[in-house]
Design a protein around this motif. Structure first.
Motif, PDB file in Angstrom:
ATOM      1  N   MET A   1      83.860  41.618  25.980  1.00 31.63           N
ATOM      2  CA  MET A   1      84.834  41.992  26.998  1.00 31.63           C
ATOM      3  C   MET A   1      85.803  43.039  26.472  1.00 31.63           C
ATOM      4  O   MET A   1      86.275  43.897  27.217  1.00 31.63           O
ATOM      5  CB  MET A   1      85.614  40.759  27.463  1.00 31.63           C
ATOM      6  N   PHE A   2      86.133  42.959  25.172  1.00 27.67           N
ATOM      7  CA  PHE A   2      87.029  43.950  24.587  1.00 27.67           C
ATOM      8  C   PHE A   2      86.405  45.344  24.652  1.00 27.67           C
ATOM      9  O   PHE A   2      87.091  46.336  24.937  1.00 27.67           O
ATOM     10  CB  PHE A   2      87.346  43.590  23.130  1.00 27.67           C
ATOM     11  N   LEU A   3      85.082  45.418  24.389  1.00 25.88           N
ATOM     12  CA  LEU A   3      84.388  46.704  24.457  1.00 25.88           C
ATOM     13  C   LEU A   3      84.382  47.240  25.886  1.00 25.88           C
ATOM     14  O   LEU A   3      84.549  48.453  26.104  1.00 25.88           O
ATOM     15  CB  LEU A   3      82.951  46.547  23.952  1.00 25.88           C
ATOM     16  N   ALA A   4      84.204  46.346  26.856  1.00 25.10           N
ATOM     17  CA  ALA A   4      84.201  46.763  28.260  1.00 25.10           C
ATOM     18  C   ALA A   4      85.551  47.335  28.660  1.00 25.10           C
ATOM     19  O   ALA A   4      85.635  48.371  29.323  1.00 25.10           O
ATOM     20  CB  ALA A   4      83.834  45.575  29.156  1.00 25.10           C
ATOM     21  N   PHE A   5      86.622  46.659  28.254  1.00 21.83           N
ATOM     22  CA  PHE A   5      87.961  47.151  28.572  1.00 21.83           C
ATOM     23  C   PHE A   5      88.267  48.453  27.830  1.00 21.83           C
ATOM     24  O   PHE A   5      88.901  49.357  28.381  1.00 21.83           O
ATOM     25  CB  PHE A   5      89.017  46.101  28.227  1.00 21.83           C
ATOM     26  N   THR A   6      87.818  48.545  26.579  1.00 19.11           N
ATOM     27  CA  THR A   6      88.038  49.779  25.817  1.00 19.11           C
ATOM     28  C   THR A   6      87.380  50.960  26.514  1.00 19.11           C
ATOM     29  O   THR A   6      87.967  52.049  26.636  1.00 19.11           O
ATOM     30  CB  THR A   6      87.471  49.630  24.393  1.00 19.11           C
ATOM     31  N   PHE A   7      86.152  50.761  26.992  1.00 18.78           N
ATOM     32  CA  PHE A   7      85.438  51.824  27.718  1.00 18.78           C
ATOM     33  C   PHE A   7      86.165  52.169  29.013  1.00 18.78           C
ATOM     34  O   PHE A   7      86.344  53.352  29.343  1.00 18.78           O
ATOM     35  CB  PHE A   7      84.009  51.385  28.021  1.00 18.78           C
TER      36      PHE A   7
ATOM     37  N   ASP B   1      72.664  29.278  26.661  1.00 17.64           N
ATOM     38  CA  ASP B   1      74.072  28.937  26.899  1.00 17.64           C
ATOM     39  C   ASP B   1      74.972  30.150  26.673  1.00 17.64           C
ATOM     40  O   ASP B   1      75.914  30.395  27.432  1.00 17.64           O
ATOM     41  CB  ASP B   1      74.521  27.796  25.974  1.00 17.64           C
ATOM     42  N   VAL B   2      74.691  30.893  25.627  1.00 15.42           N
ATOM     43  CA  VAL B   2      75.505  32.072  25.303  1.00 15.42           C
ATOM     44  C   VAL B   2      75.413  33.103  26.415  1.00 15.42           C
ATOM     45  O   VAL B   2      76.420  33.706  26.808  1.00 15.42           O
ATOM     46  CB  VAL B   2      75.057  32.679  23.957  1.00 15.42           C
ATOM     47  N   ILE B   3      74.212  33.305  26.947  1.00 12.08           N
ATOM     48  CA  ILE B   3      74.034  34.263  28.051  1.00 12.08           C
ATOM     49  C   ILE B   3      74.827  33.826  29.274  1.00 12.08           C
ATOM     50  O   ILE B   3      75.483  34.638  29.939  1.00 12.08           O
ATOM     51  CB  ILE B   3      72.536  34.408  28.394  1.00 12.08           C
ATOM     52  N   LEU B   4      74.774  32.522  29.581  1.00 12.52           N
ATOM     53  CA  LEU B   4      75.532  32.006  30.719  1.00 12.52           C
ATOM     54  C   LEU B   4      77.037  32.193  30.522  1.00 12.52           C
ATOM     55  O   LEU B   4      77.751  32.579  31.452  1.00 12.52           O
ATOM     56  CB  LEU B   4      75.211  30.521  30.937  1.00 12.52           C
ATOM     57  N   ILE B   5      77.510  31.923  29.320  1.00  9.63           N
ATOM     58  CA  ILE B   5      78.942  32.074  29.030  1.00  9.63           C
ATOM     59  C   ILE B   5      79.374  33.531  29.173  1.00  9.63           C
ATOM     60  O   ILE B   5      80.430  33.834  29.734  1.00  9.63           O
ATOM     61  CB  ILE B   5      79.264  31.547  27.614  1.00  9.63           C
ATOM     62  N   LEU B   6      78.535  34.451  28.671  1.00  9.61           N
ATOM     63  CA  LEU B   6      78.842  35.874  28.807  1.00  9.61           C
ATOM     64  C   LEU B   6      78.851  36.288  30.273  1.00  9.61           C
ATOM     65  O   LEU B   6      79.714  37.066  30.718  1.00  9.61           O
ATOM     66  CB  LEU B   6      77.827  36.713  28.032  1.00  9.61           C
ATOM     67  N   GLY B   7      77.892  35.752  31.047  1.00 11.95           N
ATOM     68  CA  GLY B   7      77.855  36.045  32.478  1.00 11.95           C
ATOM     69  C   GLY B   7      79.098  35.547  33.187  1.00 11.95           C
ATOM     70  O   GLY B   7      79.665  36.243  34.039  1.00 11.95           O
ATOM     71  N   ILE B   8      79.515  34.340  32.841  1.00  9.74           N
ATOM     72  CA  ILE B   8      80.738  33.786  33.431  1.00  9.74           C
ATOM     73  C   ILE B   8      81.935  34.669  33.107  1.00  9.74           C
ATOM     74  O   ILE B   8      82.788  34.931  33.960  1.00  9.74           O
ATOM     75  CB  ILE B   8      80.973  32.350  32.911  1.00  9.74           C
ATOM     76  N   SER B   9      81.999  35.140  31.867  1.00 12.10           N
ATOM     77  CA  SER B   9      83.116  36.001  31.452  1.00 12.10           C
ATOM     78  C   SER B   9      83.170  37.286  32.273  1.00 12.10           C
ATOM     79  O   SER B   9      84.241  37.695  32.736  1.00 12.10           O
ATOM     80  CB  SER B   9      82.989  36.349  29.958  1.00 12.10           C
ATOM     81  N   VAL B  10      82.008  37.895  32.457  1.00 12.93           N
ATOM     82  CA  VAL B  10      81.956  39.148  33.226  1.00 12.93           C
ATOM     83  C   VAL B  10      82.412  38.922  34.660  1.00 12.93           C
ATOM     84  O   VAL B  10      83.244  39.671  35.203  1.00 12.93           O
ATOM     85  CB  VAL B  10      80.525  39.733  33.206  1.00 12.93           C
ATOM     86  N   PHE B  11      81.891  37.884  35.290  1.00 14.19           N
ATOM     87  CA  PHE B  11      82.249  37.620  36.685  1.00 14.19           C
ATOM     88  C   PHE B  11      83.704  37.175  36.827  1.00 14.19           C
ATOM     89  O   PHE B  11      84.349  37.458  37.847  1.00 14.19           O
ATOM     90  CB  PHE B  11      81.297  36.591  37.291  1.00 14.19           C
ATOM     91  N   MET B  12      84.228  36.489  35.824  1.00 12.51           N
ATOM     92  CA  MET B  12      85.639  36.107  35.859  1.00 12.51           C
ATOM     93  C   MET B  12      86.529  37.335  35.824  1.00 12.51           C
ATOM     94  O   MET B  12      87.529  37.430  36.552  1.00 12.51           O
ATOM     95  CB  MET B  12      85.971  35.192  34.682  1.00 12.51           C
ATOM     96  N   VAL B  13      86.177  38.298  34.975  1.00  8.25           N
ATOM     97  CA  VAL B  13      86.967  39.529  34.884  1.00  8.25           C
ATOM     98  C   VAL B  13      86.895  40.304  36.200  1.00  8.25           C
ATOM     99  O   VAL B  13      87.907  40.822  36.690  1.00  8.25           O
ATOM    100  CB  VAL B  13      86.483  40.400  33.704  1.00  8.25           C
TER     101      VAL B  13
END
Length: 259
Positions: free
Chosen positions: A1-7, A178-190
């Motif tokens: 998420m930090f990389l996404a915000f940096t971009f 599980d890691v993929i799901l957590i990353l997906g949740i993070s993206v959609f939460m943002v």
């Protein structure tokens, strides 16, 4: 998420970090209480019945309307209050907490779960009020950014406290799925917070917050489409009430009956 915000920040013409002095603590306040609200909700779900925890937690729009009226001086009309409580009645119909099976649990754990849900609703209302207070004076990406930073700092601390005090015997080893799901949740939460911030920047907090109830009905529909479950009559009726509530406010706004 930090990389996404940096971009995302690198593509902006002006740095969003040039915050007005009066909103620096407000932004930190938003991130802190937003994360605390999410963590308390998750804890409550683990401690008490899902239906009970969610009915309590989804009083967030009510607290948001009250806080915005008290601290920001927002005028909440009778139509707005009607929409809030009408949508909340839809939530009660969908979750049907009164029909849930009783759980044979320690009364202490039950009380802790209820308190976590209620505090999650209060802190969630405080976080959304902070978003409204900042308005358009702070870039809309800064609100989800503050949530990510607060998560990075508070999540490890909260996890340790949760394991030691409330759920010492629960341990989960995460696999790749599980890691993929957590990353997906993070993206959609943002994404969720980004669009929510834009909404709060352009409309009253007490009017925007009840629209969040729609996601409960949307989740129910997705449950039918993806997992093939069937909805009961009370879930369809609750969803219809929520949709009617949101459309009513939109129509009243469109015809300039409310400002």
């Amino acid at each position: 998420m930090f990389l996404a915000f940096t971009f995302a920040f690198s593509r902006l013409k002006e740095s969003p970090f040039n915050l007005p002095r009066q909103h620096r603590w407000t932004l930190a306040f938003r991130g802190f209480f937003g994360v605390i609200s999410n963590m308390l909700s998750i804890t409550a779900i683990k401690l008490i019945a899902l239906t009970k925890s969610q009915v309590i937690y989804w009083t967030i729009p009510i607290f948001t309307a009250v806080f915005a009226n008290k601290f920001l001086g927002e005028r909440i009309t009778q139509y707005d209050w009607a929409a809030v409580f009408l949508a909340f009645s839809g939530i009660i119909l969908i979750t049907n907490p009164f029909g849930a099976a009783k759980m044979d649990e320690d009364p202490f754990i039950e009380n802790v779960g209820v308190i976590c849900s209620l505090l999650g609703a209060v802190t969630g209302g405080m976080a959304f009020t902070a978003v409204k207070k900042m308005g358009k004076e702070v870039h809309y990406l800064m609100s989800p950014w503050s949530w990510c930073i607060a998560n990075f700092i508070l999540a490890p601390i909260f996890t340790v406290v949760q394991r030691v005090s409330l759920m010492p015997h629960q341990f989960h080893v995460y696999n790749g799925y599980d890691v993929i799901l957590i990353l997906g949740i993070s993206v959609f939460m943002v994404l969720n917070m980004t669009f929510a911030t834009l909404a709060y920047q352009n409309e009253k907090a007490g009017r925007v917050s009840p629209i969040a109830y729609s996601q409960i009905f949307i989740v129910a529909i997705l449950d039918v489409v993806i997992f093939g479950t069937s909805l009961s009559w009370n879930q369809w009726l609750g969803g219809a009430i929520i949709v009617f509530s949101n459309l009513s406010i939109s129509m009243l706004k469109c015809f300039e009956i409310i400002k």
